[in-house]
Design a protein around this motif. Structure first.
Motif, PDB file in Angstrom:
ATOM      1  N   ASN A 278       0.568  -1.225   0.235  1.00 41.03           N
ATOM      2  CA  ASN A 278      -0.088  -0.011  -0.074  1.00 41.03           C
ATOM      3  C   ASN A 278       0.965   1.329  -0.231  1.00 41.03           C
ATOM      4  O   ASN A 278       1.720   1.642   0.832  1.00 41.03           O
ATOM      5  N   ARG A 280       0.250   4.200   1.076  1.00 42.78           N
ATOM      6  CA  ARG A 280       0.045   5.221   2.257  1.00 42.78           C
ATOM      7  C   ARG A 280       1.139   4.399   3.653  1.00 42.78           C
ATOM      8  O   ARG A 280       2.081   5.220   3.881  1.00 42.78           O
ATOM      9  N   ARG A 281       0.543   3.132   3.313  1.00 40.77           N
ATOM     10  CA  ARG A 281       1.934   2.028   4.160  1.00 40.77           C
ATOM     11  C   ARG A 281       3.505   2.784   3.658  1.00 40.77           C
ATOM     12  O   ARG A 281       4.336   2.976   5.091  1.00 40.77           O
ATOM     13  N   GLU A 480      -2.868  15.481  -5.024  1.00 36.87           N
ATOM     14  CA  GLU A 480      -2.376  14.478  -3.633  1.00 36.87           C
ATOM     15  C   GLU A 480      -1.335  14.592  -4.778  1.00 36.87           C
ATOM     16  O   GLU A 480      -0.369  13.065  -4.128  1.00 36.87           O
ATOM     17  N   PRO A 498      -4.060   4.085  -4.034  1.00 32.92           N
ATOM     18  CA  PRO A 498      -3.725   5.184  -2.897  1.00 32.92           C
ATOM     19  C   PRO A 498      -4.245   3.767  -1.413  1.00 32.92           C
ATOM     20  O   PRO A 498      -3.869   3.622  -0.477  1.00 32.92           O
ATOM     21  N   ASP A 499      -5.718   3.335  -2.066  1.00 35.24           N
ATOM     22  CA  ASP A 499      -5.969   2.337  -0.956  1.00 35.24           C
ATOM     23  C   ASP A 499      -6.161   1.131  -0.776  1.00 35.24           C
ATOM     24  O   ASP A 499      -6.878   0.376  -0.786  1.00 35.24           O
ATOM     25  N   GLY A 500      -5.297   0.493  -1.914  1.00 33.73           N
ATOM     26  CA  GLY A 500      -5.418  -1.364  -2.587  1.00 33.73           C
ATOM     27  C   GLY A 500      -3.957  -1.568  -1.651  1.00 33.73           C
ATOM     28  O   GLY A 500      -2.990  -0.911  -0.716  1.00 33.73           O
ATOM     29  N   LEU A 504      -2.074  -1.792   4.450  1.00 32.42           N
ATOM     30  CA  LEU A 504      -3.266  -0.933   4.940  1.00 32.42           C
ATOM     31  C   LEU A 504      -3.467  -0.660   5.949  1.00 32.42           C
ATOM     32  O   LEU A 504      -3.824   0.188   6.752  1.00 32.42           O
TER      33      LEU A 504
END
Length: 527
Positions: A278, A280-281, A480, A498-500, A504
């Motif tokens: 992910n 963000r991670r 973004e 971003p959410d995949g 996450l």
């Protein structure tokens, strides 16, 4: 050393846009923590080992105590305040006499955590515990400096970088020492296939890796000791590399600092693009890991070379430059100095393309000129290796020559069987002979090699830089920034939303009053 006369206004613009494009992910990282960041805090404080109750079979499959403690805190009070306050509140209030004893209470199911009404005693205790771990990292940095002063650095650049990876650390050690005797300056122990997707760090000395050897603290210790021995024998300090990437990037960075590794693969986007971790991670984890690398004096190696295995090396050359500029920006923000930025690029242009070698020189000189103080990591051909070992050996010779001509800092040894079969030891020996011959015969040519202004190499480099600036402008103008560029498939023609991706669920938004003693101490030095 010869460099190109790049347009200074264009270069300044590129860095300005890179800073704007990267800022949203810096802000993201500051607002969040992850389970791996919190586990890294416990590792700095000295918690090691595994829960014997939850693990059976191989020691590397057992659940580490750091995982058990972080999971228990998350289940009971959440991680929004960080791990430090609930854990050291339990210690300062007398629940357990030590961090190890508290972990054993977690294993027994008797530990109870809470956020203290008065956080100051827990903050001070946590800070002292983590400071002890950072002091060990500081001591290792000083020890490295002492050993370099004693044994000396390699007599020339680029440093010769060679991979060992049998799966068995006790087989890796003699191979690594033999490679050092044969001329390797940097030994990289690549990880067992799939370790980047494990959300825990295996424990102990391991002998069962597949196509690589597990990255563990004990394996780090064993290999560093072996390379210290051979450094004294060959009369130069031999550096050790591993991989701070994947779901445990912060923890592996800490273990590298604790065991005096010298380089770590640590790219801002590699795990996102090529391991589907992910975004963000990854960005939260990479900021923390790079702060640790900065403190430890570790050189990072970034992964731009990988883009050219999935995208065309000519058409997408500017995306490599964009990624290098973004990696530089994010690294500086985390406290890394230019001498620690082993920015990646590769010799991956189709050799059947007319003027392919001139194009390779243009791309390499662009990187060298953009980042004059960085020890660039130059990667050998893989995508266009066909199994014709004679052609492959020639390509590697041209790759080595390009590295010598353009003043690269770290030269990964290419093998004529690369990307076709797992190379034999004899293949590695031939590869080392190839690179030694080229560097001995032509290493000084960087003093004489000066492409003319307005010539083919100069024009090509200017074109790639302008394309990079255009792309950076588009990324910077999007709200973004980099997150959206990755989702759009900008790098390596791979789209990652971003959410995949994996991991996450391990990302946590921080609450007011959250406390991370490691970040406090690392940021204090950086400031």
């Amino acid at each position: 050393m010869s460099t190109l006369e790049l347009d200074p206004t264009l270069v300044a613009r590129a860095r300005e846009l890179a800073a704007r494009a990267a800022q949203p992910v810096v802000d993201l990282a500051r607002r969040h923590t992850t389970v791996s960041v919190e586990r890294a805090v416990l590792r700095l404080a000295g918690l090691t080992g595994t829960d014997p109750v939850t693990g059976e079979g191989r020691v590397e499959d057992r659940v580490p105590w750091v995982n058990r403690v972080v999971d228990a805190v998350r289940d009971q009070v959440g991680l929004e305040q960080g791990i430090a306050l609930p854990v050291w509140h339990a210690l300062t209030s007398g629940t357990a006499p030590s961090l190890q004893a508290l972990a054993e209470q977690v294993g027994a199911g008797t530990a109870r955590f809470e956020i203290p009404a008065d956080p100051e005693p827990a903050r001070l205790a946590a800070r002292d515990a983590v400071a002890a771990g950072l002091a060990r990292i500081d001591a290792n940095r000083r020890r490295r400096d002492e050993l370099v002063a004693t044994h000396g650095d390699p007599p020339r650049r680029p440093w010769i970088y060679l991979i060992v990876a049998t799966g068995d650390i006790h087989e890796d050690i003699p191979q690594a020492q033999a490679a050092a005797r044969a001329g390797a300056d940097v030994i990289a122990v690549i990880r067992s296939t799939g370790q980047s997707l494990l959300d825990y760090v295996p424990e102990g000395a391991t002998r069962t890796g597949y196509a690589g050897t597990y990255a563990t603290q004990e394996n780090f210790r064993l290999m560093r000791a072996a390379l210290d021995d051979v450094s004294a024998e060959v009369g130069r300090y031999v550096r050790l590399t591993n991989y701070a990437s994947g779901l445990c990037m912060p923890e592996i960075a800490v273990l590298a600092g604790l065991e005096r590794l010298d380089m770590m693969l640590n790219d801002a986007m590699y795990g996102i693009l090529f391991r589907d971790i992910n975004p963000r991670r990854t960005f939260v984890d990479q900021r923390f890991s790079r702060m640790v690398h900065a403190r430890a004096g570790i050189i990072i190696n970034t992964g731009e070379d990988n883009y050219l295995t999935t995208a065309d090396a000519v058409d997408e050359a500017h995306t490599v430059t964009v990624s290098q500029l973004l990696n530089e920006t994010l690294a500086h923000e985390a406290g890394l100095a230019d001498w620690q930025l082993g920015l990646g690029h590769a010799f991956e242009i189709n050799p059947d393309l007319k003027e392919s070698f001139r194009l390779e020189l243009a791309h390499a000189m662009l990187a060298r000129s953009l980042f004059p103080d960085a020890p660039l990591k130059w990667m050998p051909p893989t995508k266009h290796m066909t199994g014709d070992v004679f052609r492959g050996y020639l390509l590697d010779g041209f790759f080595n020559l390009a590295g010598a001509l353009t003043g690269q800092g770290i030269l990964l040894v290419g093998m004529m069987t690369e990307a076709v079969v797992t190379p034999w030891l004899s293949d590695r020996d031939l590869a080392l002979r190839n690179v030694r011959y080229v560097l001995d015969a032509a290493g000084g040519l960087t003093e004489d090699f000066a492409p003319p202004k307005g010539g083919f190499i100069d024009r090509r480099a200017d074109t790639v830089l302008r394309e990079a600036v255009d792309l950076l402008g588009r990324i910077a103008d999007h709200p973004e920034g980099l997150i959206q560029a990755i989702a759009d498939g900008t790098f390596g023609i791979t789209k990652r939303p971003p959410d995949g991706g994996k991991g996450l669920a391990g990302v946590v938004e921080l609450a007011a009053g959250a406390y991370n003693p490691a970040l406090e101490l690392l940021e204090a030095v950086h400031a």
